[in-house]
Design a protein around this motif. Structure first.
Motif, mmCIF file in Angstrom:
data_model
loop_
_atom_site.group_PDB
_atom_site.id
_atom_site.type_symbol
_atom_site.label_atom_id
_atom_site.label_comp_id
_atom_site.label_asym_id
_atom_site.label_seq_id
_atom_site.Cartn_x
_atom_site.Cartn_y
_atom_site.Cartn_z
ATOM 1 N N ALA A 169 0.841 -1.208 0.000
ATOM 2 C CA ALA A 169 0.000 0.000 0.000
ATOM 3 C C ALA A 169 0.873 1.253 0.000
ATOM 4 C CB ALA A 169 -0.928 -0.004 1.214
ATOM 5 N N ILE A 170 1.932 1.221 0.778
ATOM 6 C CA ILE A 170 2.844 2.371 0.836
ATOM 7 C C ILE A 170 3.521 2.558 -0.516
ATOM 8 C CG2 ILE A 170 5.004 3.204 1.833
ATOM 9 C CD1 ILE A 170 4.102 2.002 4.511
ATOM 10 N N SER A 171 3.933 1.460 -1.119
ATOM 11 C CA SER A 171 4.580 1.521 -2.429
ATOM 12 C C SER A 171 3.613 2.088 -3.466
ATOM 13 C CB SER A 171 5.044 0.123 -2.829
ATOM 14 O OG SER A 171 5.567 0.133 -4.130
ATOM 15 N N THR A 172 2.377 1.640 -3.439
ATOM 16 C CA THR A 172 1.355 2.144 -4.370
ATOM 17 C C THR A 172 1.137 3.638 -4.134
ATOM 18 O OG1 THR A 172 0.266 -0.009 -4.341
ATOM 19 C CG2 THR A 172 -1.017 1.845 -5.157
ATOM 20 N N LEU A 173 1.065 4.019 -2.882
ATOM 21 C CA LEU A 173 0.870 5.426 -2.537
ATOM 22 C C LEU A 173 2.030 6.282 -3.042
ATOM 23 C CD1 LEU A 173 -0.975 7.420 -1.032
ATOM 24 C CD2 LEU A 173 0.400 6.996 1.005
ATOM 25 N N GLN A 174 3.252 5.774 -2.871
ATOM 26 C CA GLN A 174 4.429 6.516 -3.340
ATOM 27 C C GLN A 174 4.431 6.636 -4.857
ATOM 28 O OE1 GLN A 174 7.694 4.321 -1.634
ATOM 29 N NE2 GLN A 174 7.836 5.684 0.157
ATOM 30 N N ARG B 167 1.836 6.676 -6.793
ATOM 31 C CA ARG B 167 0.792 7.655 -7.135
ATOM 32 C C ARG B 167 1.292 9.090 -6.897
ATOM 33 N NH1 ARG B 167 -4.620 4.870 -4.608
ATOM 34 N NH2 ARG B 167 -4.809 3.205 -6.178
ATOM 35 N N GLU B 168 2.003 9.285 -5.794
ATOM 36 C CA GLU B 168 2.570 10.611 -5.497
ATOM 37 C C GLU B 168 3.549 11.027 -6.590
ATOM 38 O OE1 GLU B 168 2.195 13.048 -3.140
ATOM 39 O OE2 GLU B 168 0.435 11.937 -2.444
ATOM 40 N N GLU B 169 4.384 10.069 -7.016
ATOM 41 C CA GLU B 169 5.347 10.359 -8.084
ATOM 42 C C GLU B 169 4.629 10.690 -9.380
ATOM 43 O OE1 GLU B 169 7.833 6.887 -8.188
ATOM 44 O OE2 GLU B 169 8.899 7.434 -6.338
ATOM 45 N N GLU B 170 3.553 9.976 -9.671
ATOM 46 C CA GLU B 170 2.751 10.243 -10.875
ATOM 47 C C GLU B 170 2.142 11.638 -10.811
ATOM 48 O OE1 GLU B 170 0.744 9.396 -14.500
ATOM 49 O OE2 GLU B 170 2.290 8.221 -13.484
ATOM 50 N N ILE B 171 1.601 11.979 -9.645
ATOM 51 C CA ILE B 171 1.009 13.320 -9.465
ATOM 52 C C ILE B 171 2.078 14.390 -9.649
ATOM 53 C CG2 ILE B 171 0.030 14.884 -7.726
ATOM 54 C CD1 ILE B 171 -1.551 12.428 -6.642
ATOM 55 N N GLU B 172 3.239 14.205 -9.070
ATOM 56 C CA GLU B 172 4.333 15.180 -9.175
ATOM 57 C C GLU B 172 4.783 15.325 -10.638
ATOM 58 O OE1 GLU B 172 6.619 18.127 -7.764
ATOM 59 O OE2 GLU B 172 5.177 16.969 -6.574
ATOM 60 N N ARG B 173 4.871 14.179 -11.369
ATOM 61 C CA ARG B 173 5.280 14.215 -12.765
ATOM 62 C C ARG B 173 4.256 15.001 -13.593
ATOM 63 N NH1 ARG B 173 3.860 11.549 -16.950
ATOM 64 N NH2 ARG B 173 2.712 9.937 -15.863
ATOM 65 N N LYS B 174 2.963 14.725 -13.369
ATOM 66 C CA LYS B 174 1.920 15.441 -14.109
ATOM 67 C C LYS B 174 1.920 16.926 -13.746
ATOM 68 C CE LYS B 174 -1.195 11.659 -15.122
ATOM 69 N NZ LYS B 174 -2.554 11.136 -15.027
ATOM 70 N N LYS B 175 2.173 17.200 -12.496
ATOM 71 C CA LYS B 175 2.253 18.597 -12.044
ATOM 72 C C LYS B 175 3.374 19.328 -12.782
ATOM 73 C CE LYS B 175 3.169 21.026 -7.710
ATOM 74 N NZ LYS B 175 3.399 20.831 -6.281
ATOM 75 N N MET B 176 4.516 18.686 -12.925
ATOM 76 C CA MET B 176 5.650 19.286 -13.642
ATOM 77 C C MET B 176 5.312 19.494 -15.118
ATOM 78 S SD MET B 176 7.881 20.006 -11.435
ATOM 79 C CE MET B 176 9.278 20.396 -12.454
ATOM 80 N N GLU B 177 4.601 18.526 -15.716
ATOM 81 C CA GLU B 177 4.204 18.667 -17.120
ATOM 82 C C GLU B 177 3.290 19.869 -17.299
ATOM 83 O OE1 GLU B 177 2.413 14.986 -18.385
ATOM 84 O OE2 GLU B 177 4.296 13.869 -18.255
ATOM 85 N N VAL B 178 2.314 20.011 -16.407
ATOM 86 C CA VAL B 178 1.383 21.150 -16.486
ATOM 87 C C VAL B 178 2.143 22.453 -16.282
ATOM 88 C CG1 VAL B 178 -0.574 22.272 -15.344
ATOM 89 C CG2 VAL B 178 -0.644 19.807 -15.807
#
Length: 167
Positions: free
Chosen positions: A38-43, A45-56
């Motif tokens: 669960a922690i790995s999945t959460l991390q 997801r956080e990395e995915e959010i951060e990557r998308k944030k950088m793209e935007v």
């Protein structure tokens, strides 16, 4: 958070091993694996959010730079239009600006001049007053000297008569 879970798991393992409950311990290990998952999945997801944030953010910065470039281009066109409207407009604006600057410079100079004129008039008035006072004192002195001279002459004459009458 992960470290806290690991510590709790370690305490639980220690307690279970000492009490001999192997089955409970295995269940705890399964729970620990699920927690790690669960922690790995959460991390991730956080990395995915951060990557998308950088793209935007990159897209927004690109659009902003385009908008700034367009703003500069439009400003240049606007200036060219203004030049076409009145070729002497810039020269007129420069002369007006110089007139405004001269007015700003003149204001404190005028105030200073008025102040100095007032000081000059006050000083001149004080000077004239002292001159009148001096003239009056000189007149008084002359009168006193003249009176003193008359009194001394009369006394000398009296003394001379007195000396002559004894001789």
């Amino acid at each position: 958070m992960k470290l806290l879970l690991q510590r709790q798991m370690q305490k639980t393992k220690n307690n279970l091993s000492s009490s001999g409950r192997l089955a409970t311990m295995m269940m705890m290990e399964d729970e620990e694996d699920m927690t790690r998952s669960a922690i790995s999945t959460l991390q991730s997801r956080e990395e995915e959010i951060e990557r998308k944030k950088m793209e935007v953010r990159e897209k927004v910065e690109l659009q902003l730079s385009r908008a700034e470039e367009e703003t500069r281009r439009l400003a240049q066109i606007w200036e060219e239009l203004e030049v076409l409207a009145d070729p002497l407009r810039k020269e007129v604006a420069v002369v007006r600006k110089k007139i405004d600057m001269a007015n700003r410079d003149l204001k404190p100079l005028g105030q200073s001049c008025q102040k100095k004129e007032k000081e000059y008039k006050e000083a001149l008035e004080a000077f004239n007053e002292k001159n009148r006072e001096k003239a009056q004192l000189v007149t008084t002195l002359m009168e006193l000297l003249s009176e003193s001279e008359k009194v001394r002459m009369k006394k000398l004459e009296d003394l001379s008569k007195h000396v002559d009458s004894r001789v």
